[in-house]
Design an enzyme around this catalytic site. Structure first.
Site, mmCIF file in Angstrom:
data_model
loop_
_atom_site.group_PDB
_atom_site.id
_atom_site.type_symbol
_atom_site.label_atom_id
_atom_site.label_comp_id
_atom_site.label_asym_id
_atom_site.label_seq_id
_atom_site.Cartn_x
_atom_site.Cartn_y
_atom_site.Cartn_z
ATOM 1 N N CYS A 1 0.841 -1.198 0.000
ATOM 2 C CA CYS A 1 0.000 0.000 0.000
ATOM 3 C C CYS A 1 0.879 1.251 0.000
ATOM 4 O O CYS A 1 2.111 1.158 0.008
ATOM 5 C CB CYS A 1 -0.944 0.014 1.197
ATOM 6 S SG CYS A 1 -0.095 0.071 2.787
ATOM 7 N N ASP B 1 5.348 26.939 -32.568
ATOM 8 C CA ASP B 1 6.423 27.547 -33.345
ATOM 9 C C ASP B 1 6.133 27.215 -34.808
ATOM 10 O O ASP B 1 5.554 26.165 -35.100
ATOM 11 C CB ASP B 1 7.768 26.962 -32.908
ATOM 12 C CG ASP B 1 8.903 27.433 -33.797
ATOM 13 O OD1 ASP B 1 9.090 28.646 -33.916
ATOM 14 O OD2 ASP B 1 9.576 26.566 -34.380
#
Length: 865
Positions: A91, A529
């Site tokens: 866990c 770009d």
């Protein structure tokens, strides 16, 4: 005066490798920055050896803080990262325990542990970290590190855990099987005899339950003790250990006659077996979730055919070196990354890019290791080998992504830290309340049972005709402990992000971290770009136009010293001057001009005193003349009037071409223009982003007219075009867009895009871009196709939706069944089965996600391609 560490009980001294120092001033800057930190003693930086030494008190200052001080001073201390597989975690608490253990080792900067992947990502100082000590720290914490670095010769921790849990499932199943008869008798199916082979059934149950507690139960008891002793925490093992121990001890006391009541050995047995079965299914799911990456590595070729002069020899892949010439026959895998030197063929790159259509390859083109040569023989020069190959880089990037969890996981971790103690407190509280006020609570639980027919108080309740109050309180305590499942909560996020990052990798999209996966779904705008992103970045010379500063009435160009005497020769002279000047530049426009001149058979002169003027153009001396090639600003700054070429420049720019002025010895002589092809998918990508409600913008260093022409072609609103932006100003442009609380995704490919990629909320580098751009980005696209921006967004949205699904079911499960168990309406054995089923359901839901195809939007119930 350096602070003294004489009063400190712990002093650590580390040697650091530091890059970026150039003089004694740099050394002094580092010493001052680090020395100002509390807890730091002696600091010594040597710019001649690029090394430094620091003594510090780890209880006051961390090595990570020292690194941060050096980096803030503008220098780069060496750091490396490594992935360690860890077995035995159950866990999120186990993950936290391992993180603390690893970070306590000298030299370790940071550890991030993913218990869903059974892995730890460790960032450390390569000059001062002993990994044997790291492994020992993990073992001292009670877990099982996989030692060594050879991925091919060792099983994954999930595989080993799966095999271990399967053995426990089989052994536990054999011991649990006899309890089926006990359960059947309790349900009125058959009659349980009082003795078997002369032995009382109760004692046989005790013997079997004791064996189960000593085998299956030992796993949970040791896990609970490990959590308590190492980290003073409670975890899932604590809940199982407490729940089964309560049932076992209570039943043993009844068997010995110490108290009155019934036996619950069958519940203990089924609880242990159900949860062990769940652990096996969970480990199996983890192994399946990580199979894709392991399979990717297994796809590497085992051998390579090396061409050595006139001889061919076959060598193991690990013996291939950079610059070796490899022969790849049809049907074979390309051994390693390289460049085609001879031959033509189609190469299947689907394992890397997710695209099934083979890519045509010819001399000069790059190929990726492990991809499949479809037809034709290729001679490939190796450019990257070993851990530097694209496949290894993909696996490493995905592992890094899985180790960095999103913000939602940090919230879940905080909840989980209090979850188990709260569950224990709740179980004890309700057990006590039932013992003190059984009649009042029985009325509530029986009423609820009447409302929901499948629910009724266990054993008839703590009333006449039911079971004793003490027994019922024990049932409530055990059920309320066992029904809670912190595993489901802890697995919800990492299980989904593991699968999501793997889907991304196998489809040519690499996220730097699961936190990036989370952020990518919340963007407001995408900024592209232009060159190399929306366009191919492969400029081609289109126009050469001679001009001069004055014209005759008849429109003929007057002579200028013979340079422009004849139209054909004038074009040749202009192109020769421009190409000679640009021959020293690597810019795409420069390459197009030089290639255009060579194609036309024009001889070039050597460029002397070459100077690149960023964002403006170039200056060079060619055959004794100063030649300028660039934009209007370059001409203006050098006292040259660009007006005579204004009409020509405007015409070419309206056509979407990039036009540059050419001047020789202070006189304007002509214009050269090149065009870049817009990528086929750019228009479709922009349209799809617009449908999603995202603003689409374009930033380019190109001029306004050319930028607007490209924007019109791909469908970007001309108002969203930022043209003429210098490289150093791109980051400022991105930040100005984000100033209005917009979260921007910046997509670029060049060195000059790196600052903008870093400044953006999410930076995306296309795979054909430079290493600097890729390193600066949060997301890397393996293909140089803007359409993959959509893939990245879709995968992000789908993964976080899957996280939310998992969290919903985990929370709904706990929120619904913890009250049910607290009211005495759930048998402990069924509680154990539900606990096992909860975490398995989360993993199963996450594994179902593997079928998702990011070419389409994610739909919960929709079809997958």
């Amino acid at each position: 005066m350096r602070p003294s560490l004489e009063t400190s009980d712990i002093v650590r001294t580390h040697q650091l490798e530091i890059s970026g120092m150039s003089c004694a001033t740099c050394s002094g800057t580092i010493e001052e920055a680090v020395g100002s930190l509390a807890g730091v003693g002696e600091v010594d930086a040597n710019f001649a050896t690029d090394e430094g030494t620091v003594a510090y008190d780890p209880e006051v200052v961390s090595l990570a803080e020292i690194y941060a001080a050096i980096e803030e001073a503008g220098y780069e201390p060496a750091r490396e990262s490594r992935t360690i597989e860890i077995g035995g975690m159950s866990c999120a608490t186990c993950a936290e325990t391992n993180e603390r253990a690893i970070e306590s080792v000298p030299g370790v900067l940071e550890a991030s542990v993913n218990f869903a992947a059974d892995e730890a990502r460790v960032e450390y100082n390569p000059a001062g970290t002993d990994f044997e000590t790291v492994y020992d720290a993990i073992e001292d914490a009670g877990y099982e590190p996989v030692r060594g670095d050879d991925e091919e010769e060792r099983e994954s921790a999930a595989q080993r855990e799966m095999q271990k849990q399967w053995r426990l499932v089989i052994a536990g199943g054999v011991l649990t099987a006899p309890f089926v008869f006990v359960m059947a008798a309790m349900l009125g199916v058959g009659v349980l005899p009082e003795t078997v082979l002369g032995l009382p059934v109760g004692w046989i149950e005790f013997a079997l339950a004791t064996l189960l507690m000593a085998t299956l139960g030992r796993e949970f008891l040791s896990g609970a003790w490990r959590a308590l002793s190492k980290s003073r925490r409670a975890n899932m093992d604590t809940l199982v250990a407490m729940g089964t121990s309560v049932g076992y001890v209570y039943s043993t006391a009844v068997l010995l006659g110490a108290i009155t009541g019934g036996l619950y050995f069958e519940a203990v047995a089924f609880i242990l077996w159900f949860i062990t079965l769940g652990n096996w299914l969970e480990a199996r799911s983890k192994a399946q979730a990580s199979d894709a990456l392991r399979t990717l590595l297994e796809m590497e070729a085992e051998e390579a055919t090396i061409i050595d002069g006139d001889e061919e020899r076959t060598v193991p892949l690990k013996e291939v070196a950079v610059s070796d010439l490899m022969k790849v026959r049809p049907g074979e895998r390309v051994p390693t990354d390289g460049v085609v030197r001879e031959g033509e063929s189609a190469v299947d790159e689907s394992m890397v890019t997710g695209e099934s259509v083979p890519v045509e390859k010819a001399a000069g083109e790059e190929v990726i290791g492990s991809t499949i040569n479809e037809n034709g023989v290729l001679l490939v020069e190796a450019t990257k080998v070993g851990s530097d190959t694209a496949i290894q880089g993909i696996v490493e990037r995905v592992k890094e992504a899985q180790s960095r969890q999103p913000d939602i996981q940090r919230l879940v971790d905080k909840v989980s830290a209090y979850f188990v103690p709260a569950v224990i407190a709740n179980a004890v509280l309700w057990a006590v309340v039932w013992a003190l006020a059984p009649n009042a609570l029985y009325g509530v639980s029986s009423a609820l049972g009447a409302w929901i027919p499948v629910l009724e108080p266990v054993g008839g309740g703590p009333v006449a005709g039911g079971i004793p109050v003490s027994e019922f309180s024990m049932v409530v305590l055990a059920s309320a402990l066992l029904i809670a499942c912190p595993c489901a909560l802890g697995l919800a996020t990492p299980a989904a992000t593991m699968v999501g990052s793997t889907i991304a990798a196998t489809n040519g999209v690499l996220f730097k971290g699961s936190d990036v996966l989370e952020r990518a779904r919340g963007i407001d705008a995408v900024v592209f770009d232009k060159t190399g992103t929306l366009t191919r970045g492969e400029m081609e010379l289109t126009d050469v136009v001679p001009v001069r500063e004055t014209e005759t009435d008849g429109g003929e160009v007057a002579s200028d010293g013979g340079l422009l005497a004849e139209p054909e020769r004038d074009e040749t002279a202009v192109l020769a001057a421009a190409a000679s000047a640009e021959s020293g530049s690597e810019h795409p426009l420069a390459r197009a001009i030089v290639e255009g001149a060579r194609t036309r058979g024009i001889a070039l002169d050597d460029a002397e005193e070459f100077e690149n003027v960023p964002g403006h153009g170039v200056r060079a001396t060619v055959a004794g003349r100063e030649v300028l090639v660039g934009n209007r600003k370059l001409m203006d700054e050098n006292g040259i009037d660009p007006a005579p070429a204004a009409e020509t420049m405007e015409r070419l720019e309206r056509e979407g071409k990039t036009a540059m002025l050419v001047a020789s010895d202070g006189a304007l002589v002509g214009v050269v223009a090149a065009a870049d092809t817009v990528r086929e998918s750019a228009k479709r990508t922009v349209a799809e982003l617009g449908k999603r409600g995202l603003d689409v913008l374009m930033i380019t260093g190109d001029n306004e007219r050319t930028a607007r022409a490209v924007a019109r072609e791909v469908g970007i609103d001309e108002a969203n075009v930022r043209a003429g932006v210098l490289p150093e100003d791109k980051a400022d442009a991105v930040e100005s867009i984000q100033a209005g609380d917009k979260r921007v995704m910046m997509v670029g490919d060049g060195v000059n895009d790196a600052p903008a990629l870093t400044a953006a909320h999410i930076g995306v580098a296309v795979g054909s871009g430079t290493d600097v751009a890729i390193e600066s980005a949060d997301v890397t696209l393996m293909r140089d196709d803007p359409a993959d921006v959509l893939k990245a967004i879709r995968i992000s949205e789908a993964t976080i939706r899957k996280v939310h699904q998992n969290l919903f079911w985990a929370l709904a499960y706990n929120a619904t069944l913890i009250p049910v168990a607290s009211l005495g309406l759930l048998n402990p054995a069924l509680a154990g089965l539900a606990m096992a089923g909860s975490s398995v359901s989360v993993m199963t839901n996450s594994l179902a996600f593997r079928a998702y195809d990011p070419h389409e939007d994610y739909r919960l119930l929709g079809r997958f391609r």
